[in-house]
Design a protein around this motif. Sequence first.
Motif, PDB file in Angstrom:
ATOM      1  N   ALA A 301       0.827  -1.209   0.000  1.00 32.82           N
ATOM      2  CA  ALA A 301       0.000   0.000   0.000  1.00 32.82           C
ATOM      3  C   ALA A 301       0.858   1.253   0.000  1.00 32.82           C
ATOM      4  CB  ALA A 301      -0.931  -0.002   1.208  1.00 32.82           C
ATOM      5  N   LEU A 302       1.951   1.226   0.748  1.00 33.86           N
ATOM      6  CA  LEU A 302       2.869   2.365   0.768  1.00 33.86           C
ATOM      7  C   LEU A 302       3.421   2.626  -0.627  1.00 33.86           C
ATOM      8  CD1 LEU A 302       4.380   4.286   2.873  1.00 33.86           C
ATOM      9  CD2 LEU A 302       6.282   2.686   2.611  1.00 33.86           C
ATOM     10  N   LEU A 303       3.849   1.572  -1.304  1.00 36.52           N
ATOM     11  CA  LEU A 303       4.429   1.707  -2.638  1.00 36.52           C
ATOM     12  C   LEU A 303       3.388   2.143  -3.657  1.00 36.52           C
ATOM     13  CD1 LEU A 303       6.514  -1.587  -2.561  1.00 36.52           C
ATOM     14  CD2 LEU A 303       7.441   0.742  -2.434  1.00 36.52           C
ATOM     15  N   ALA A 304       2.187   1.590  -3.581  1.00 35.31           N
ATOM     16  CA  ALA A 304       1.152   1.890  -4.570  1.00 35.31           C
ATOM     17  C   ALA A 304       0.645   3.315  -4.473  1.00 35.31           C
ATOM     18  CB  ALA A 304      -0.024   0.917  -4.396  1.00 35.31           C
ATOM     19  N   THR A 305       0.880   3.961  -3.329  1.00 33.06           N
ATOM     20  CA  THR A 305       0.401   5.335  -3.147  1.00 33.06           C
ATOM     21  C   THR A 305       1.522   6.357  -3.079  1.00 33.06           C
ATOM     22  OG1 THR A 305       0.340   4.950  -0.744  1.00 33.06           O
ATOM     23  CG2 THR A 305      -1.712   4.595  -1.972  1.00 33.06           C
ATOM     24  N   GLY A 306       2.770   5.928  -3.217  1.00 32.58           N
ATOM     25  CA  GLY A 306       3.883   6.875  -3.131  1.00 32.58           C
ATOM     26  C   GLY A 306       3.982   7.494  -1.756  1.00 32.58           C
ATOM     27  N   GLY A 307       3.856   6.659  -0.709  1.00 31.38           N
ATOM     28  CA  GLY A 307       3.786   7.155   0.659  1.00 31.38           C
ATOM     29  C   GLY A 307       5.119   7.588   1.223  1.00 31.38           C
ATOM     30  N   SER A 308       5.087   7.919   2.506  1.00 35.95           N
ATOM     31  CA  SER A 308       6.221   8.555   3.179  1.00 35.95           C
ATOM     32  C   SER A 308       7.437   7.634   3.288  1.00 35.95           C
ATOM     33  CB  SER A 308       5.790   8.982   4.575  1.00 35.95           C
ATOM     34  OG  SER A 308       6.903   9.396   5.346  1.00 35.95           O
ATOM     35  N   THR A 309       8.607   8.196   3.029  1.00 36.29           N
ATOM     36  CA  THR A 309       9.861   7.463   3.214  1.00 36.29           C
ATOM     37  C   THR A 309      10.094   7.112   4.675  1.00 36.29           C
ATOM     38  OG1 THR A 309      11.016   9.595   3.336  1.00 36.29           O
ATOM     39  CG2 THR A 309      10.993   8.476   1.212  1.00 36.29           C
ATOM     40  N   ASN A 310       9.476   7.845   5.596  1.00 34.74           N
ATOM     41  CA  ASN A 310       9.659   7.518   7.011  1.00 34.74           C
ATOM     42  C   ASN A 310       9.222   6.089   7.323  1.00 34.74           C
ATOM     43  OD1 ASN A 310      10.817   9.878   8.119  1.00 34.74           O
ATOM     44  ND2 ASN A 310       8.838  10.904   8.092  1.00 34.74           N
ATOM     45  N   HIS A 311       8.358   5.522   6.506  1.00 30.40           N
ATOM     46  CA  HIS A 311       7.901   4.173   6.786  1.00 30.40           C
ATOM     47  C   HIS A 311       8.911   3.106   6.396  1.00 30.40           C
ATOM     48  CE1 HIS A 311       4.131   4.577   8.765  1.00 30.40           C
ATOM     49  NE2 HIS A 311       3.802   5.555   7.951  1.00 30.40           N
ATOM     50  N   THR A 312       9.988   3.477   5.731  1.00 35.08           N
ATOM     51  CA  THR A 312      11.083   2.513   5.596  1.00 35.08           C
ATOM     52  C   THR A 312      11.798   2.334   6.933  1.00 35.08           C
ATOM     53  OG1 THR A 312      12.675   4.195   4.865  1.00 35.08           O
ATOM     54  CG2 THR A 312      11.409   3.054   3.153  1.00 35.08           C
ATOM     55  N   LEU A 313      11.535   3.219   7.880  1.00 32.06           N
ATOM     56  CA  LEU A 313      11.976   3.041   9.266  1.00 32.06           C
ATOM     57  C   LEU A 313      10.872   2.421  10.122  1.00 32.06           C
ATOM     58  CD1 LEU A 313      13.569   6.583   9.818  1.00 32.06           C
ATOM     59  CD2 LEU A 313      14.766   4.492   9.153  1.00 32.06           C
ATOM     60  N   VAL A 338       4.794  -3.526  -7.958  1.00 34.06           N
ATOM     61  CA  VAL A 338       3.610  -2.794  -7.489  1.00 34.06           C
ATOM     62  C   VAL A 338       3.483  -1.491  -8.274  1.00 34.06           C
ATOM     63  CG1 VAL A 338       2.550  -1.598  -5.539  1.00 34.06           C
ATOM     64  CG2 VAL A 338       3.714  -3.783  -5.177  1.00 34.06           C
ATOM     65  N   PRO A 339       2.376  -1.288  -8.978  1.00 37.56           N
ATOM     66  CA  PRO A 339       2.207  -0.060  -9.753  1.00 37.56           C
ATOM     67  C   PRO A 339       1.802   1.110  -8.859  1.00 37.56           C
ATOM     68  CG  PRO A 339       0.256  -1.407  -9.959  1.00 37.56           C
ATOM     69  CD  PRO A 339       1.232  -2.208  -9.140  1.00 37.56           C
ATOM     70  N   LEU A 340       2.095   2.313  -9.324  1.00 40.09           N
ATOM     71  CA  LEU A 340       1.707   3.535  -8.619  1.00 40.09           C
ATOM     72  C   LEU A 340       0.287   3.910  -9.041  1.00 40.09           C
ATOM     73  CD1 LEU A 340       2.703   5.850  -6.741  1.00 40.09           C
ATOM     74  CD2 LEU A 340       3.340   7.078  -8.828  1.00 40.09           C
ATOM     75  N   LEU A 341      -0.653   3.856  -8.087  1.00 40.43           N
ATOM     76  CA  LEU A 341      -2.067   4.067  -8.401  1.00 40.43           C
ATOM     77  C   LEU A 341      -2.593   5.410  -7.925  1.00 40.43           C
ATOM     78  CD1 LEU A 341      -3.639   0.569  -7.609  1.00 40.43           C
ATOM     79  CD2 LEU A 341      -2.497   1.376  -9.693  1.00 40.43           C
ATOM     80  N   ALA A 342      -1.824   6.149  -7.140  1.00 36.94           N
ATOM     81  CA  ALA A 342      -2.313   7.418  -6.594  1.00 36.94           C
ATOM     82  C   ALA A 342      -1.271   8.508  -6.785  1.00 36.94           C
ATOM     83  CB  ALA A 342      -2.645   7.264  -5.116  1.00 36.94           C
ATOM     84  N   LEU A 410     -13.337   8.660  -9.711  1.00 35.38           N
ATOM     85  CA  LEU A 410     -13.981   9.913 -10.122  1.00 35.38           C
ATOM     86  C   LEU A 410     -12.970  10.960 -10.554  1.00 35.38           C
ATOM     87  CD1 LEU A 410     -16.843  10.262  -7.480  1.00 35.38           C
ATOM     88  CD2 LEU A 410     -16.882   9.188  -9.746  1.00 35.38           C
ATOM     89  N   ASP A 411     -11.673  10.657 -10.410  1.00 29.19           N
ATOM     90  CA  ASP A 411     -10.636  11.591 -10.859  1.00 29.19           C
ATOM     91  C   ASP A 411      -9.386  10.792 -11.190  1.00 29.19           C
ATOM     92  OD1 ASP A 411      -8.775  13.574 -11.319  1.00 29.19           O
ATOM     93  OD2 ASP A 411      -9.443  14.836  -9.654  1.00 29.19           O
ATOM     94  N   LEU A 412      -9.186  10.569 -12.481  1.00 28.12           N
ATOM     95  CA  LEU A 412      -8.054   9.752 -12.923  1.00 28.12           C
ATOM     96  C   LEU A 412      -6.712  10.469 -12.806  1.00 28.12           C
ATOM     97  CD1 LEU A 412      -9.648   8.014 -16.034  1.00 28.12           C
ATOM     98  CD2 LEU A 412      -9.119   6.986 -13.812  1.00 28.12           C
ATOM     99  N   GLU A 413      -6.736  11.760 -12.456  1.00 29.50           N
ATOM    100  CA  GLU A 413      -5.490  12.464 -12.169  1.00 29.50           C
ATOM    101  C   GLU A 413      -5.036  12.223 -10.738  1.00 29.50           C
ATOM    102  OE1 GLU A 413      -3.641  14.159 -14.481  1.00 29.50           O
ATOM    103  OE2 GLU A 413      -5.113  13.202 -15.802  1.00 29.50           O
ATOM    104  N   VAL A 414      -5.884  11.603  -9.941  1.00 26.52           N
ATOM    105  CA  VAL A 414      -5.599  11.373  -8.530  1.00 26.52           C
ATOM    106  C   VAL A 414      -5.497   9.891  -8.200  1.00 26.52           C
ATOM    107  CG1 VAL A 414      -6.427  11.759  -6.162  1.00 26.52           C
ATOM    108  CG2 VAL A 414      -6.773  13.522  -7.916  1.00 26.52           C
ATOM    109  N   LEU A 415      -6.401   9.099  -8.740  1.00 32.42           N
ATOM    110  CA  LEU A 415      -6.517   7.688  -8.383  1.00 32.42           C
ATOM    111  C   LEU A 415      -6.868   6.879  -9.626  1.00 32.42           C
ATOM    112  CD1 LEU A 415      -6.642   5.573  -6.070  1.00 32.42           C
ATOM    113  CD2 LEU A 415      -9.048   6.206  -5.773  1.00 32.42           C
ATOM    114  N   ARG A 416      -6.107   5.830  -9.871  1.00 32.35           N
ATOM    115  CA  ARG A 416      -6.307   5.042 -11.088  1.00 32.35           C
ATOM    116  C   ARG A 416      -6.452   3.551 -10.785  1.00 32.35           C
ATOM    117  NH1 ARG A 416      -2.272   7.387 -15.838  1.00 32.35           N
ATOM    118  NH2 ARG A 416      -3.120   9.515 -15.870  1.00 32.35           N
ATOM    119  N   PRO A 417      -7.082   2.827 -11.695  1.00 34.48           N
ATOM    120  CA  PRO A 417      -7.138   1.367 -11.546  1.00 34.48           C
ATOM    121  C   PRO A 417      -5.784   0.747 -11.840  1.00 34.48           C
ATOM    122  CG  PRO A 417      -8.153   2.042 -13.609  1.00 34.48           C
ATOM    123  CD  PRO A 417      -7.832   3.305 -12.877  1.00 34.48           C
ATOM    124  N   ALA A 418      -5.597  -0.480 -11.383  1.00 35.90           N
ATOM    125  CA  ALA A 418      -4.325  -1.171 -11.581  1.00 35.90           C
ATOM    126  C   ALA A 418      -4.042  -1.426 -13.059  1.00 35.90           C
ATOM    127  CB  ALA A 418      -4.323  -2.491 -10.815  1.00 35.90           C
TER     128      ALA A 418
END
Length: 618
Positions: A301-313, A338-342, A410-418
Motif C-alpha cells: 500500500a505504501l508503494l502503490a500510493t507513493g507514501g512517506s519514506t519515514n515508513h522505511t523506518l 507494485v504499480p503507482l495508483l495514486a 472519479l478523478d483519474l489524475e488522482v486515483l487510477r485502476p491497476a
Amino acid sequence: MNEPTHGTVHPVVQEVTARIRRRSAATRAAYLDRVAAAAEQGPARSRLACANFAHGLAAMGTPDKDALRRFVKPNVAIVSAYNDMLSAHKPFETYPALLKQALREAGGIGQFAGGVPAMCDGITQGRDGMQLSLFSRDLIAMATAVALSHDMFDGALLLGVCDKIVPGLVIGALAFGHLPTILVPAGPMASGLPNRDKSRVRQRYAEGLASSDELLAAEMASYHSPGTCTFYGTANSNQMLMEVMGLHLPGASFVHPQSPLRDALTRAAAAQVLRLTALTDTYTPIGHVVDERAVVNGVVALLATGGSTNHTLHLPAMAAAAGIQLDWADFADLSAVVPLLARVYPNGAADVNDFHAAGGTAFLIRELLDAGLLHPDVKTVAGQGLDAYRLAPALADDELTYEPALADSLDLEVLRPASTPFAPEGGLRMLRGNLGRAVIKVSAVAEQHHVVEAPAAVFDDQYDFLAAFSAGALDRDLVAVIRYQGPAANGMPELHKLTPALSVLQERGHRVALVTDGRMSGASGTVPAAIHVTPEAAAGGPIARIRDGDPVRLDARTGVLEIDVPDGELATRAVAAPPPQQHDPVGTGRELFAAFRRSVGPAEYGASVIHSLAKASA
C-alpha cells in the motif's frame, strides 16, 4: 507489470512474504509463544490481589465498578495522543467520553488508561526539538506499554494519527499482543491553500522574493483547522497503512473530523473491539492481526500510493515488535511489481481529500486485491479478512452501513485502476554502492532527474548548506552531502528545510541531488534524495569519508549510490570528525535522550532503541 491470474497472489508478493517468514521463523515463533501464554491466563484483572484491584476501580462510577467487580463485562483501555496544539490530535479531546458511552451501550466498559506524548515535526522542522522526534516513537511505545501494564483490560482502543505516534502506539500494543486492539483515527482537515501554491511561496521565500509575512500567510492558509494536514506525508501514510494492515475499521482513514460519519465510525470501533475479546468466540488479538502477510500488505500500500519514506523506518520497527524481520530489500523487490495508483501531493497536485473523493481506500484496496498484490486471507479488526475493506462506509438513517467501492475513479489524475497506473513500479527504491545502502522516493521525481552525477558539496549541518546557498556559493551542479544526521549522531532529524533551496537549484537547470544519513519529510518530493544512508557517519560509514569535489553518482534507475574514488583510497581516508555541537548536546531536552543515541539500531532495521540489539544479532 505481469498480470497474475485473477484471484491469486502475485508470485513476487508470495516469494517476498515467504522469504520474510523464513527469515523470521525463530523470532516470530518466540513472539507468538508469548502471546499464547498471556492469552491462556485469561483476563489478568481476575488474578489481581484485592488491594491492587480496588486501586484500579477506585475512580469509576458505581455501575461500571460493580460490573468489573463481578467480572461480567469486558474492560477496554483507551490510550490517547490527544493534545490541543496538534491539529490532527485536537479532535481526540472528546473521544474518551464518546467511546466510553459506546462501550457501555455495546455491553462493555472503558477506562482511560493513559496518554502518550505527541510532537509535531511540522513545528520542530529545523529546530533542536527535531532531534527528539524519531526517538519519540519508541518513547510512545514505552508509554503505551505503561498504560496497558495494569492488568485491567480485555482490549484496547488507540487514538493517534501523526508521524511517530501511530507506529509508537502499534509497537507498544504489540508488547501486549494478546489484547484485541483497534486504532481510532480523527481524519483530515478541510482543504485549504493548495499544497503546490504553498510550495511555490516557500521557494520564492528561499530566493528572497517573498516576505516572511507572505510565507506565514500561505502556511496558515494551508494549516488552518482541526484535523490532519492534507498532504500525503507520514501522518496520512500512517492512516493508509493502518487500514490496509487491518487495524482500522474499513474506510475510517480519511473521513473529516466534523462529519457525523466520523462519530459513527468512532462509536463502531468501540462496539467492534468488544466482539474481538477473549470473552467471545471471535477472539482476534493484535499479535495475530500483524503477521507477515499484513506487513507485506502495508509495504504494498505504501508503494502503490507513493507514501512517506519515514515508513522505511517505521514498518521494520513495527514488524520487529511482532517478531517479524523486514528489510529494505523486501521494499525494493515489491516496488518492482507494485504499480503507482495514486498521485497525492507531493506526488501530484491533489490532497488526501481529493483522493478520498475520487474513491479512496476502498477503491485502492479493491484494485490491489484484484491485481493479486495484497494478501486477502488475513485477520483484521473487521473480522472478515481484507475483502471487508473493499467497502466504503456511509450513513443510512444515522446508522453506519457499508457500500461497494466506486466502480470507477472519479478523478483519474488522482486515483487510477491497476490496469492503467501512473507508473508500472512503486514510489520507493533502494540504492546500494560503496557509500552503503539508502532509500530514495521517486514517485514525485521527474524521470530526467532519476540519475545525477556531480561533485560532492559536503556539510555536517543543514544550516551550513543553507548559508552557502544564501551566499550564492552553490549555483552549480552538485550532490549535497549532509552527514552526521543519523540516529546515533543526533536522533536523525528531518531535513525538510533543505527542500526549497534544492528545488531552486534544480529549477535553475542544475543537476542536483541530496545524499544524507538523515531523514527527509514525508512530504519530500521533486529533488532526488538518497536518505537514511547506512552505515551512518557516526558509525564510521563511508559517507564520513566523502570530500568536497568527489564525483558522486546517484542512479535511481539501476539502484546505485557510489563515489568515484578507488576502494583502497576510500578505505584509508580518515573519518571526518563530527560537528562540535554533537558532543553531548544539551537544551530542548536533548540531554535526556543521550542513552537513546548510544543504543539506537541502524536505520535499515528501524532506527529503534527497543529492538536494536535483537535485530542486530539476528
